[in-house]
Design an enzyme around this catalytic site. Sequence first.
Site, PDB file in Angstrom:
ATOM      1  N   VAL A 118       4.033  18.515  -0.231  1.00  0.00           N
ATOM      2  CA  VAL A 118       4.568  19.837   0.074  1.00  0.00           C
ATOM      3  C   VAL A 118       4.808  20.683  -1.167  1.00  0.00           C
ATOM      4  CG1 VAL A 118       5.577  19.195   2.294  1.00  0.00           C
ATOM      5  CG2 VAL A 118       6.943  18.948   0.196  1.00  0.00           C
ATOM      6  N   ILE A 154      23.444  10.334   7.906  1.00  0.00           N
ATOM      7  CA  ILE A 154      22.529   9.944   8.974  1.00  0.00           C
ATOM      8  C   ILE A 154      21.890   8.610   8.596  1.00  0.00           C
ATOM      9  CG2 ILE A 154      20.520  10.613  10.348  1.00  0.00           C
ATOM     10  CD1 ILE A 154      22.912  12.512  10.685  1.00  0.00           C
ATOM     11  N   SER A 195      21.463  20.095   4.289  1.00  0.00           N
ATOM     12  CA  SER A 195      22.406  18.973   4.247  1.00  0.00           C
ATOM     13  C   SER A 195      23.813  19.521   4.077  1.00  0.00           C
ATOM     14  CB  SER A 195      22.076  18.046   3.072  1.00  0.00           C
ATOM     15  OG  SER A 195      23.131  17.122   2.837  1.00  0.00           O
ATOM     16  N   TYR A 232      20.386  17.614  -5.809  1.00  0.00           N
ATOM     17  CA  TYR A 232      20.208  17.621  -4.352  1.00  0.00           C
ATOM     18  C   TYR A 232      20.982  18.773  -3.723  1.00  0.00           C
ATOM     19  CZ  TYR A 232      19.962  15.634   0.389  1.00  0.00           C
ATOM     20  OH  TYR A 232      19.729  15.420   1.722  1.00  0.00           O
ATOM     21  N   LYS A 246      19.479  21.897  -1.525  1.00  0.00           N
ATOM     22  CA  LYS A 246      19.857  22.081  -0.133  1.00  0.00           C
ATOM     23  C   LYS A 246      20.622  23.390   0.095  1.00  0.00           C
ATOM     24  CE  LYS A 246      17.992  18.370   1.563  1.00  0.00           C
ATOM     25  NZ  LYS A 246      16.898  18.439   2.562  1.00  0.00           N
ATOM     26  N   ALA A 279      21.908  21.595  -5.100  1.00  0.00           N
ATOM     27  CA  ALA A 279      21.269  22.870  -5.441  1.00  0.00           C
ATOM     28  C   ALA A 279      20.068  23.130  -4.547  1.00  0.00           C
ATOM     29  CB  ALA A 279      20.850  22.866  -6.909  1.00  0.00           C
TER      30      ALA A 279
END
Length: 245
Positions: free
Chosen positions: A62, A186, A140, A153, A157, A155
């Site tokens: 991606v 999760i 998140s 992470y 999200k 930053a």
Amino acid sequence: MSAGVALISGGARGIGRACVRQLAQDGYDVSFCYRADERAATELEKELGEEGTRVLAMRADVTDGAAVREWVSRTERELGPVTTAVTAAGITADTPLATMPDDKWTSVLRTNLDGVFTVCRAVAFPMMKRRAGSITTVSSVTGIYGNAGQTNYAASKAGIIGFTKSLAREAGRFGVRANVVAPGLIDTDMSDAMPEKARNHLIESIALRRAGSPEEVAELVGFLASERAGYITGSVLEIHGGYGG
């Protein structure tokens, strides 16, 4: 009759895999991409095909805009116009900021945030031309509340949230909706890697005192893709069992 064509990034595992299953169950033909786990992707593609779903699984990074455009083009050639898209591809590389090397910062931002950009850019304009479609990005609670050791992470999200709210404003007058799902803890392979002590401490901060399941997140994604959510756009829906940060 098909409900349409659903396109899901990061569909071979975790929340993405549950979204592929949920949207197939909801009657969509599904196309999903994966980066590395070809075995899991092939198994899922076979299972859904045997259940009567038209399905396409394609390896695509991606972070590579050209690869994503080819994935979307192939999806529309083989399955038809994309009616709903879900960006579920994501990684972690947790390290305290003071000792974080450049590559851990860059890899997380590239996959988690740039990956949302490449997918949404590829699907948004065709949806706007058709004046119909929905996009759900997976963020998140860390992007909302923050978390020690996860500045990279968090930053990425948090960036997804701002990106999606802006996209909703750009695309709304063309009949395209864009929303964010922000899961908490999760049960996935990423959360399984947490030390047991840290996991137990986190669960104590959750009102329901348990982790959620990928299927519970996927049900929310399925709702947002449906006409039942026809007046919801630019929203952030937290799904975390009562986590308060």
